[in-house]
Scaffold this active site. Structure first.
Site, PDB file in Angstrom:
ATOM      1  N   THR A   7       0.811  -1.217   0.000  1.00  0.00           N
ATOM      2  CA  THR A   7       0.000   0.000   0.000  1.00  0.00           C
ATOM      3  C   THR A   7       0.839   1.260   0.000  1.00  0.00           C
ATOM      4  O   THR A   7       2.002   1.247   0.395  1.00  0.00           O
ATOM      5  CB  THR A   7      -0.947   0.020   1.212  1.00  0.00           C
ATOM      6  N   THR A 168       2.742  -1.011  -5.056  1.00  0.00           N
ATOM      7  CA  THR A 168       1.798   0.087  -5.273  1.00  0.00           C
ATOM      8  C   THR A 168       1.307   0.016  -6.710  1.00  0.00           C
ATOM      9  O   THR A 168       2.111  -0.167  -7.627  1.00  0.00           O
ATOM     10  CB  THR A 168       2.493   1.445  -5.020  1.00  0.00           C
TER      11      THR A 168
END
Length: 180
Positions: A7, A168
């Site tokens: 994340t 990501t």
């Protein structure tokens, strides 16, 4: 501290706006499990933005706990964060949670760390997660060298981080509070 893969969350405050953006990737080890997770939420009657990094189940536990603290403190972000940190440090099960939060209201941005710390960024930018430092570097450059608004800086910075960080992706979810 834990290894926060999967994340990137970034908060940008500029002028009267605060924005938080996050990517949608959830990884288990070296495998992408989901690409469209929603890691940004509005809390307390849509007055507070929050984003999480770390273990998903742990983050939802923290969201629930923090939302309860916000209700108990009538939406006062700083007081709710302090109360949550107190509980986090004294409750053994909470100390095992592997998640971090960025929370922002119209006046403040805070990082709530995995060990119960509260960090107030010294400038208008805050980032967490595996791609957080890439997004933060991009946001600093855009913040100081362009006239882009907070939401545009957050989204562009997340896309730059997604080009660099394997944990990501480009499925960016963002939200903002205007007239912050």
């Amino acid at each position: 501290m834990f290894d926060a893969h999967s994340t990137t969350i970034l908060s940008v405050r500029r002028g009267n706006h605060v924005a938080i953006a996050g990517d949608g990737q959830v990884s288990l080890g070296q495998t992408i499990m989901k690409g469209n997770a929603r890691k940004i939420r509005r809390l307390y009657h849509d007055q507070i933005l929050a984003g999480f990094a770390g273990a998903t189940a742990d983050a939802f536990t923290l969201f629930e706990l923090f939302e309860g603290k916000l209700e108990a403190q009538d939406g006062q972000l700083l007081r709710a964060a302090v109360e949550m940190a107190k509980e986090w440090r004294t409750d053994r099960s909470l100390r095992r949670l592997e998640a971090m939060l960025i929370v922002a209201d119209r006046n403040n941005t805070l990082i709530l760390s995995g060990n119960g710390d509260i960090v107030e960024p010294e400038n208008s930018l805050a980032a967490i997660g595996s791609g957080g430092m890439y997004a933060l570097a991009a946001a600093r450059a855009l913040y100081h060298n362009t006239e882009m608004d907070a939401l545009s800086i957050a989204e562009k910075s997340l896309n730059i981080a997604a080009d660099i960080c394997i944990y990501t992706n480009h499925n960016i979810v963002s939200d903002e509070l205007k007239d912050a």
